[in-house]
Motif scaffolding. Structure first.
Motif, PDB file in Angstrom:
ATOM      1  N   LYS A   1      37.067  63.080  28.044  1.00 19.45           N
ATOM      2  CA  LYS A   1      38.147  62.054  28.061  1.00 19.45           C
ATOM      3  C   LYS A   1      37.687  60.712  28.724  1.00 19.45           C
ATOM      4  CE  LYS A   1      42.994  61.588  28.506  1.00 19.45           C
ATOM      5  NZ  LYS A   1      44.415  62.043  28.240  1.00 19.45           N
ATOM      6  N   LEU A   2      37.231  61.041  30.266  1.00 23.00           N
ATOM      7  CA  LEU A   2      37.114  60.200  31.117  1.00 23.00           C
ATOM      8  C   LEU A   2      35.887  59.347  30.515  1.00 23.00           C
ATOM      9  CD1 LEU A   2      36.971  62.101  34.482  1.00 23.00           C
ATOM     10  CD2 LEU A   2      38.735  60.381  33.679  1.00 23.00           C
ATOM     11  N   LEU A   3      35.058  59.770  29.839  1.00 19.66           N
ATOM     12  CA  LEU A   3      34.052  58.953  29.243  1.00 19.66           C
ATOM     13  C   LEU A   3      34.589  58.134  28.082  1.00 19.66           C
ATOM     14  CD1 LEU A   3      30.810  58.602  29.735  1.00 19.66           C
ATOM     15  CD2 LEU A   3      30.483  60.145  27.674  1.00 19.66           C
ATOM     16  N   PHE A   4      35.323  58.620  27.353  1.00 22.86           N
ATOM     17  CA  PHE A   4      35.870  57.637  25.995  1.00 22.86           C
ATOM     18  C   PHE A   4      36.705  56.683  26.645  1.00 22.86           C
ATOM     19  CE2 PHE A   4      34.619  61.134  23.430  1.00 22.86           C
ATOM     20  CZ  PHE A   4      33.814  60.402  22.531  1.00 22.86           C
ATOM     21  N   GLN A   5      37.383  56.939  28.070  1.00 22.44           N
ATOM     22  CA  GLN A   5      38.087  55.922  28.769  1.00 22.44           C
ATOM     23  C   GLN A   5      37.184  54.856  29.623  1.00 22.44           C
ATOM     24  OE1 GLN A   5      40.585  58.425  30.955  1.00 22.44           O
ATOM     25  NE2 GLN A   5      42.192  58.394  29.536  1.00 22.44           N
ATOM     26  N   LYS A   6      35.809  55.115  29.049  1.00 19.43           N
ATOM     27  CA  LYS A   6      34.954  54.075  30.158  1.00 19.43           C
ATOM     28  C   LYS A   6      34.967  54.245  31.389  1.00 19.43           C
ATOM     29  CE  LYS A   6      34.044  51.697  25.854  1.00 19.43           C
ATOM     30  NZ  LYS A   6      33.427  52.390  25.157  1.00 19.43           N
ATOM     31  N   LYS A   7      35.134  55.509  32.100  1.00 22.49           N
ATOM     32  CA  LYS A   7      35.137  55.729  33.392  1.00 22.49           C
ATOM     33  C   LYS A   7      33.941  56.643  33.432  1.00 22.49           C
ATOM     34  CE  LYS A   7      40.191  55.968  33.978  1.00 22.49           C
ATOM     35  NZ  LYS A   7      41.549  56.508  34.103  1.00 22.49           N
ATOM     36  N   ASN A   8      32.715  55.984  33.459  1.00 25.55           N
ATOM     37  CA  ASN A   8      31.513  56.909  33.465  1.00 25.55           C
ATOM     38  C   ASN A   8      31.202  57.492  34.731  1.00 25.55           C
ATOM     39  OD1 ASN A   8      31.201  55.562  30.879  1.00 25.55           O
ATOM     40  ND2 ASN A   8      29.843  53.966  31.742  1.00 25.55           N
ATOM     41  N   LEU A   9      31.495  56.853  35.600  1.00 25.49           N
ATOM     42  CA  LEU A   9      31.380  57.609  36.858  1.00 25.49           C
ATOM     43  C   LEU A   9      32.181  58.965  37.096  1.00 25.49           C
ATOM     44  CD1 LEU A   9      29.994  57.775  39.859  1.00 25.49           C
ATOM     45  CD2 LEU A   9      31.457  56.296  40.762  1.00 25.49           C
ATOM     46  N   GLY A  10      33.376  58.961  36.956  1.00 22.53           N
ATOM     47  CA  GLY A  10      34.155  60.094  36.824  1.00 22.53           C
ATOM     48  C   GLY A  10      33.890  61.105  35.828  1.00 22.53           C
ATOM     49  N   ALA A  11      33.442  60.792  34.807  1.00 16.58           N
ATOM     50  CA  ALA A  11      32.612  61.394  33.764  1.00 16.58           C
ATOM     51  C   ALA A  11      31.466  62.265  34.210  1.00 16.58           C
ATOM     52  CB  ALA A  11      32.350  60.960  32.538  1.00 16.58           C
ATOM     53  N   LEU A  12      30.716  61.728  35.015  1.00 16.06           N
ATOM     54  CA  LEU A  12      29.408  62.250  35.700  1.00 16.06           C
ATOM     55  C   LEU A  12      29.762  63.170  36.505  1.00 16.06           C
ATOM     56  CD1 LEU A  12      26.476  61.856  35.258  1.00 16.06           C
ATOM     57  CD2 LEU A  12      26.405  60.158  36.976  1.00 16.06           C
ATOM     58  N   ILE A  13      30.701  62.982  37.499  1.00 15.73           N
ATOM     59  CA  ILE A  13      31.283  63.666  38.575  1.00 15.73           C
ATOM     60  C   ILE A  13      31.617  64.911  38.044  1.00 15.73           C
ATOM     61  CG2 ILE A  13      32.731  64.032  40.701  1.00 15.73           C
ATOM     62  CD1 ILE A  13      32.471  60.987  40.997  1.00 15.73           C
ATOM     63  N   VAL A  14      32.653  64.541  37.043  1.00 11.49           N
ATOM     64  CA  VAL A  14      33.237  66.126  36.590  1.00 11.49           C
ATOM     65  C   VAL A  14      32.232  67.026  35.929  1.00 11.49           C
ATOM     66  CG1 VAL A  14      35.152  66.793  34.886  1.00 11.49           C
ATOM     67  CG2 VAL A  14      35.763  64.932  36.445  1.00 11.49           C
ATOM     68  N   SER A  15      31.204  66.306  35.114  1.00 14.03           N
ATOM     69  CA  SER A  15      30.366  67.022  34.455  1.00 14.03           C
ATOM     70  C   SER A  15      29.468  67.697  35.563  1.00 14.03           C
ATOM     71  CB  SER A  15      29.271  66.116  33.962  1.00 14.03           C
ATOM     72  OG  SER A  15      30.200  65.665  32.684  1.00 14.03           O
ATOM     73  N   ALA A  16      29.099  67.050  36.676  1.00 14.67           N
ATOM     74  CA  ALA A  16      28.282  67.815  37.763  1.00 14.67           C
ATOM     75  C   ALA A  16      29.254  68.863  38.294  1.00 14.67           C
ATOM     76  CB  ALA A  16      28.209  66.696  38.894  1.00 14.67           C
ATOM     77  N   PHE A  17      30.641  69.011  38.228  1.00 15.83           N
ATOM     78  CA  PHE A  17      31.332  70.313  38.654  1.00 15.83           C
ATOM     79  C   PHE A  17      31.300  71.468  37.707  1.00 15.83           C
ATOM     80  CE2 PHE A  17      33.597  67.185  41.819  1.00 15.83           C
ATOM     81  CZ  PHE A  17      33.204  68.056  42.969  1.00 15.83           C
ATOM     82  N   ALA A  18      31.378  70.812  36.353  1.00 12.66           N
ATOM     83  CA  ALA A  18      31.298  71.888  35.354  1.00 12.66           C
ATOM     84  C   ALA A  18      30.001  72.547  35.387  1.00 12.66           C
ATOM     85  CB  ALA A  18      31.609  71.166  33.880  1.00 12.66           C
ATOM     86  N   CYS A  19      28.851  71.823  35.717  1.00 15.35           N
ATOM     87  CA  CYS A  19      27.815  72.469  35.717  1.00 15.35           C
ATOM     88  C   CYS A  19      27.586  73.276  36.935  1.00 15.35           C
ATOM     89  CB  CYS A  19      26.297  71.647  35.758  1.00 15.35           C
ATOM     90  SG  CYS A  19      26.219  70.604  34.197  1.00 15.35           S
TER      91      CYS A  19
END
Length: 198
Positions: free
Chosen positions: A149-167
């Motif tokens: 959702k963050l990525l589709f909202q163009k919040k790339n840094l937030g998407a990357l941080i949340v993806s890191a937490f998921a990993c």
């Protein structure tokens, strides 16, 4: 649980000004009932044993790390933090349920037509039992939905941080990262069915 989440979702549809309180009630009901469950699913006792192995009374870092080496750093760190705070296994189960359901409501909070059916879909569809068995995996997937959702909202840094937490919660989430950034180039959906299958 189904009834209260359905009623709260319907209230949101009829009276959008109550969205915040109704979502909070739905999350609270889901969290409390998930934390209080007993022996739900085959992994319940395994997770309970993991949670108890990190209690302050029995904690030995070298033993805990060697026995739990197959678990990801984020999961072990969160469980260790919970044990430092004196949380019981039921409270830890509730915390994971809270993270999972909060992510789902975050992703769908603007889609009021979906909200009444979240509880129904989870429980009647059998997903709830998967959530309670594969705690690390489902928490990782829930975080990944937020990253999407963050990525589709163009919040790339937030998407990357949340993806890191998921990993950090489950290493299999690394497989989703290329897909996440690949789909960013399409406005609504991947245009080709063959490309979707790949």
């Amino acid at each position: 649980m189904i009834f209260s989440m359905f009623i709260c979702g319907k209230i949101i549809q009829l009276h959008p000004r109550y969205k915040g309180i109704c979502i909070c009630i739905s999350i609270l009901v889901f969290t409390i009932l998930s934390g209080l469950r007993y022996d739900v699913g085959v992994d319940y006792l395994t997770y309970k044993e993991i949670f108890e192995s990190f209690t302050l009374d029995h904690y030995n870092i070298s033993i805990a790390l060697s026995e739990n080496a197959r678990y990801e750093f984020g999961f072990i760190t969160l469980v260790r933090l919970c044990s430092i705070l004196g949380m019981s296994p039921q409270m830890i189960f509730a915390l994971f349920a809270f993270i999972q359901i909060s992510c789902i409501y975050y992703v769908f909070k603007e889609d009021s037509h979906i909200l009444p059916y979240i509880g129904l879909t989870l429980i009647a569809g059998g997903e709830y039992f998967m959530w309670m068995n594969a705690i690390r995996q489902i928490t990782s997937v829930a975080l990944f939905l937020v990253a999407s959702k963050l990525l589709f909202q163009k919040k790339n840094l937030g998407a990357l941080i949340v993806s890191a937490f998921a990993c950090l919660m489950h290493k299999s989430a690394i497989l989703f990262v290329p897909i996440l950034f690949f789909t960013r180039f399409f406005r609504s959906k991947i245009p080709s069915t063959k490309l979707q299958l790949v």
